[in-house]
Write a protein that holds these residues in place. Structure first.
Motif, mmCIF file in Angstrom:
data_model
loop_
_atom_site.group_PDB
_atom_site.id
_atom_site.type_symbol
_atom_site.label_atom_id
_atom_site.label_comp_id
_atom_site.label_asym_id
_atom_site.label_seq_id
_atom_site.Cartn_x
_atom_site.Cartn_y
_atom_site.Cartn_z
ATOM 1 N N GLY A 130 0.722 -1.060 -0.183
ATOM 2 C CA GLY A 130 0.161 0.094 0.371
ATOM 3 C C GLY A 130 0.740 1.411 0.317
ATOM 4 N N THR A 131 1.978 0.674 -0.228
ATOM 5 C CA THR A 131 2.801 2.353 -0.569
ATOM 6 C C THR A 131 2.973 2.672 -1.880
ATOM 7 O OG1 THR A 131 5.165 1.064 -1.050
ATOM 8 C CG2 THR A 131 4.452 1.809 1.609
ATOM 9 N N ILE A 132 2.927 2.542 -3.076
ATOM 10 C CA ILE A 132 2.556 2.772 -3.821
ATOM 11 C C ILE A 132 0.885 2.765 -4.566
ATOM 12 C CG2 ILE A 132 3.580 2.184 -6.423
ATOM 13 C CD1 ILE A 132 5.494 0.577 -4.906
ATOM 14 N N ALA A 133 0.710 3.765 -5.212
ATOM 15 C CA ALA A 133 -0.241 3.939 -5.657
ATOM 16 C C ALA A 133 -0.647 3.098 -7.222
ATOM 17 C CB ALA A 133 -1.163 5.503 -6.071
ATOM 18 N N PRO A 134 -1.625 2.696 -7.263
ATOM 19 C CA PRO A 134 -1.475 1.689 -8.350
ATOM 20 C C PRO A 134 -1.503 2.796 -9.615
ATOM 21 C CG PRO A 134 -3.478 1.361 -7.706
ATOM 22 C CD PRO A 134 -2.741 2.521 -6.355
ATOM 23 N N ALA A 135 -0.775 1.982 -11.519
ATOM 24 C CA ALA A 135 -1.059 2.146 -12.329
ATOM 25 C C ALA A 135 -2.570 2.484 -12.986
ATOM 26 C CB ALA A 135 -0.321 2.102 -13.242
ATOM 27 N N PRO A 136 -2.939 3.624 -13.246
ATOM 28 C CA PRO A 136 -4.775 3.370 -14.279
ATOM 29 C C PRO A 136 -5.014 2.501 -14.376
ATOM 30 C CG PRO A 136 -3.892 6.241 -14.305
ATOM 31 C CD PRO A 136 -2.387 4.457 -13.979
ATOM 32 N N SER A 161 5.970 2.883 5.447
ATOM 33 C CA SER A 161 4.978 2.318 5.186
ATOM 34 C C SER A 161 3.498 3.107 5.545
ATOM 35 C CB SER A 161 5.059 1.469 6.050
ATOM 36 O OG SER A 161 4.738 1.642 7.989
ATOM 37 N N ILE A 162 3.211 4.043 5.800
ATOM 38 C CA ILE A 162 1.872 4.377 5.934
ATOM 39 C C ILE A 162 2.435 5.507 5.213
ATOM 40 C CG2 ILE A 162 0.083 5.285 7.072
ATOM 41 C CD1 ILE A 162 0.790 2.474 7.705
#
Length: 248
Positions: A130-136, A161-162
């Motif tokens: 959860g540290t890296i936003a997902p690519a569209p 980590s957050i």
């Protein structure tokens, strides 16, 4: 502990450049299940990618990143997206779990993998810290994210980590469940703070432990408090069934 070396996720889109750094793939030759979270108990295939951006003391897959204990030349290989899709589609099992390490370090290279799997009728779950936003391109029909933010009690600094922006991106995607590893009731209080602050839902709690006895004991410590909060509770089925054997 030594963190993994950086990965260039913007490589040229040739077949060679689209190779992913893989720790292991399993579930085809020896069948297994998804052991955790919303799909616990479902037959599953696993693509475990190598490398991580965290160094959690309680991590149970340190062979994906801790080169003070493991040799990356022995613990990882490079495989093309086409190879991974061919491997997964050789099995009738519908669910493919892409895990790590931290798989979203390589998410630009994963787009063609996910597209190939979805086109073949598979469904995909990412296990991510959860540290890296997902690519569209990955926030698509047939894809779910099991987001597992790591608490300080897991042996990591929460300022690493957050990542609020990433957590909120997962929450906004409508394709995420938030699965927290917990050992104590105090951990549940911290989970409540995070879920309230960042509007994370649905929430799953998983007891920390790498043996059946440890999981049972922690389950009994947490169960009443989890039920009181009306959260979901998951075990670690692979530990109970296969004694946490690698590749199961």
């Amino acid at each position: 502990m030594t963190p993994s070396e950086p990965i260039d996720i913007n490589s040229a889109a040739s077949d060679a450049a689209l190779r992913l750094i893989v720790a292991e793939c399993f579930g085809v030759e020896v069948p297994t299940f998804q052991g955790e979270g919303p799909s616990c108990g479902h037959p599953a295939l696993f693509i475990r990618l190598s490398r991580c951006n965290l160094t959690c003391a309680k991590c149970d897959t340190k062979y994906t990143w801790d080169w003070s204990q493991f040799d990356p030349r022995k613990e990882s290989t490079k495989r093309t997206a086409a190879d991974l899709v061919a491997w997964a589609t050789s099995s009738p099992v519908e669910l493919v779990v892409i895990t790590g390490g931290e798989p979203l370090l390589q998410q630009a290279r994963l787009v063609s993998v996910v597209r190939g799997l979805i086109a073949a009728g598979k469904r995909v779950e990412f296990e991510t810290n959860g540290t890296i936003a997902p690519a569209p391109e990955l926030v698509a029909h047939g894809v779910r994210f099991n987001v597992s933010p790591k608490l300080a009690s897991f042996g990591v600094r929460e300022n690493k980590s957050i990542v609020p922006a990433a957590l909120e991106a997962f929450a906004a995607s409508g394709r995420a469940a938030f699965k927290f590893v917990a050992s104590t009731v105090a951990d549940l209080d911290r989970i409540a703070e995070l879920t309230d602050t960042h509007r994370l839902a649905p929430v799953w709690v998983m007891p920390e432990g790498t043996t059946a006895d440890a999981i049972t004991a922690t389950t009994r410590v947490l169960a009443d408090a989890v039920a009181t909060r009306h959260w979901h509770f998951t075990t670690r089925l692979h530990v109970l069934a296969f004694a946490d054997a690698r590749g199961r």
